[in-house]
Motif scaffolding. Structure first.
Motif, PDB file in Angstrom:
ATOM      1  N   ILE A   7       0.881  -1.164   0.000  1.00 28.12           N
ATOM      2  CA  ILE A   7       0.000   0.000   0.000  1.00 28.12           C
ATOM      3  C   ILE A   7       0.916   1.210   0.000  1.00 28.12           C
ATOM      4  O   ILE A   7       1.809   1.328   0.834  1.00 28.12           O
ATOM      5  CB  ILE A   7      -0.930   0.008   1.226  1.00 28.12           C
ATOM      6  CG1 ILE A   7      -1.876  -1.194   1.169  1.00 28.12           C
ATOM      7  CG2 ILE A   7      -1.720   1.312   1.271  1.00 28.12           C
ATOM      8  CD1 ILE A   7      -2.757  -1.324   2.382  1.00 28.12           C
ATOM      9  N   LYS A   8       0.698   2.075  -0.968  1.00 24.58           N
ATOM     10  CA  LYS A   8       1.557   3.246  -1.140  1.00 24.58           C
ATOM     11  C   LYS A   8       0.703   4.384  -1.680  1.00 24.58           C
ATOM     12  O   LYS A   8      -0.142   4.160  -2.548  1.00 24.58           O
ATOM     13  CB  LYS A   8       2.677   2.895  -2.118  1.00 24.58           C
ATOM     14  CG  LYS A   8       3.708   3.954  -2.325  1.00 24.58           C
ATOM     15  CD  LYS A   8       4.800   3.430  -3.251  1.00 24.58           C
ATOM     16  CE  LYS A   8       5.942   4.398  -3.289  1.00 24.58           C
ATOM     17  NZ  LYS A   8       7.046   3.897  -4.081  1.00 24.58           N
ATOM     18  N   LYS A   9       0.938   5.588  -1.178  1.00 16.09           N
ATOM     19  CA  LYS A   9       0.173   6.771  -1.618  1.00 16.09           C
ATOM     20  C   LYS A   9      -1.329   6.525  -1.465  1.00 16.09           C
ATOM     21  O   LYS A   9      -2.117   6.852  -2.354  1.00 16.09           O
ATOM     22  CB  LYS A   9       0.538   7.147  -3.048  1.00 16.09           C
ATOM     23  CG  LYS A   9       1.999   7.514  -3.210  1.00 16.09           C
ATOM     24  CD  LYS A   9       2.331   7.905  -4.632  1.00 16.09           C
ATOM     25  CE  LYS A   9       3.824   8.207  -4.726  1.00 16.09           C
ATOM     26  NZ  LYS A   9       4.252   8.522  -6.083  1.00 16.09           N
ATOM     27  N   GLU A  10      -1.702   5.888  -0.348  1.00 15.25           N
ATOM     28  CA  GLU A  10      -3.101   5.569  -0.043  1.00 15.25           C
ATOM     29  C   GLU A  10      -3.761   4.747  -1.145  1.00 15.25           C
ATOM     30  O   GLU A  10      -4.959   4.867  -1.409  1.00 15.25           O
ATOM     31  CB  GLU A  10      -3.893   6.842   0.261  1.00 15.25           C
ATOM     32  CG  GLU A  10      -3.370   7.553   1.494  1.00 15.25           C
ATOM     33  CD  GLU A  10      -4.253   8.713   1.924  1.00 15.25           C
ATOM     34  OE1 GLU A  10      -5.155   9.117   1.158  1.00 15.25           O
ATOM     35  OE2 GLU A  10      -4.026   9.206   3.038  1.00 15.25           O
ATOM     36  N   SER A  11      -2.961   3.893  -1.792  1.00 12.84           N
ATOM     37  CA  SER A  11      -3.446   3.056  -2.881  1.00 12.84           C
ATOM     38  C   SER A  11      -2.841   1.662  -2.770  1.00 12.84           C
ATOM     39  O   SER A  11      -1.772   1.476  -2.193  1.00 12.84           O
ATOM     40  CB  SER A  11      -3.059   3.672  -4.234  1.00 12.84           C
ATOM     41  OG  SER A  11      -3.641   4.940  -4.389  1.00 12.84           O
ATOM     42  N   PHE A  12      -3.527   0.701  -3.370  1.00 15.58           N
ATOM     43  CA  PHE A  12      -3.049  -0.676  -3.442  1.00 15.58           C
ATOM     44  C   PHE A  12      -2.249  -0.815  -4.736  1.00 15.58           C
ATOM     45  O   PHE A  12      -2.710  -0.394  -5.795  1.00 15.58           O
ATOM     46  CB  PHE A  12      -4.235  -1.642  -3.414  1.00 15.58           C
ATOM     47  CG  PHE A  12      -4.995  -1.596  -2.112  1.00 15.58           C
ATOM     48  CD1 PHE A  12      -4.733  -2.505  -1.121  1.00 15.58           C
ATOM     49  CD2 PHE A  12      -5.953  -0.612  -1.884  1.00 15.58           C
ATOM     50  CE1 PHE A  12      -5.418  -2.454   0.095  1.00 15.58           C
ATOM     51  CE2 PHE A  12      -6.648  -0.540  -0.683  1.00 15.58           C
ATOM     52  CZ  PHE A  12      -6.373  -1.468   0.309  1.00 15.58           C
ATOM     53  N   VAL A  13      -1.054  -1.400  -4.651  1.00 12.12           N
ATOM     54  CA  VAL A  13      -0.163  -1.498  -5.806  1.00 12.12           C
ATOM     55  C   VAL A  13      -0.150  -2.929  -6.351  1.00 12.12           C
ATOM     56  O   VAL A  13       0.104  -3.886  -5.616  1.00 12.12           O
ATOM     57  CB  VAL A  13       1.281  -1.076  -5.437  1.00 12.12           C
ATOM     58  CG1 VAL A  13       2.205  -1.213  -6.645  1.00 12.12           C
ATOM     59  CG2 VAL A  13       1.309   0.351  -4.905  1.00 12.12           C
TER      60      VAL A  13
END
Length: 191
Positions: free
Chosen positions: A47-53
């Motif tokens: 999880i990065k930048k409030e997103s799932f990668v």
């Protein structure tokens, strides 16, 4: 409450209790080019930048579907904790520099497969595919495997996340988080 923090807590608890080989496996669903929903299992990177990668070839069917309709869903089912998480969100492509980092983290065989095959395209037969792989692996020797131009990744920025804990009583506990103008709004929904 931030649902991304709850996700990380649940994920950590599942990894502690589980002996799954791929605890980050999840089902990615997209809108198919033919109008039918399309789902496949992928691996959550982080999880990065409030997103799932999620990473992979962007010229694959899933990549073309996302390019055509930049919305997707992820589903997680964890057997050890008997929990399910469903995520819906907006999709954007990660920067090339980040894709390079994820590609370098892959094991050698996965890199080779990505370098020589076009995911989802027709091939003559399995033995031909195996022969092609062996030849490329031998030709590469110890050389670094170059990242294909089509290989990248996506962010799925959630607008909705549902957490469900299964109960023997069948009174499953479900919490739905939805993005609102003031932040995340949480409601409890019936089993």
């Amino acid at each position: 409450m931030n649902p991304l923090l709850l996700f990380e807590k649940w994920f950590s608890e599942e990894k502690e209790l589980s002996n799954l080989k791929l605890p980050a496996a999840c089902c990615l669903s997209t809108s198919g080019l033919d109008g039918y929903p399309n789902s496949r299992f992928v691996s959550l990177k982080e999880i990065k930048k409030e997103s799932f990668v999620i990473t992979g070839p962007l010229d694959s069917r899933k990549g073309r579907e996302i390019e055509n309709h930049s919305k997707a869903a992820l589903s997680f089912w964890w057997t050890s904790t008997e929990r399910q998480i469903r995520i819906q969100g907006d999709v954007s492509v990660i920067p090339k520099s980040e894709a390079e980092i994820y590609f370098k983290q892959r094991n050698r065989d996965s890199k080779i497969v990505s370098a020589i095959f076009e995911q989802g395209q027709e091939i003559l037969d399995i033995s031909y595919m195996q022969k092609l792989f062996k030849e490329k692996k031998a030709a590469l020797g110890n050389k670094e495997v170059e990242q294909p131009n089509s290989w990248g990744g996506i962010y799925i920025k959630p607008i909705r996340i549902e957490f469900m804990e299964f109960k023997k009583s069948r009174l499953h506990e479900r919490k739905l988080f939805e993005q609102a103008s003031s932040g995340w709004k949480m409601t409890i929904i019936q089993p």
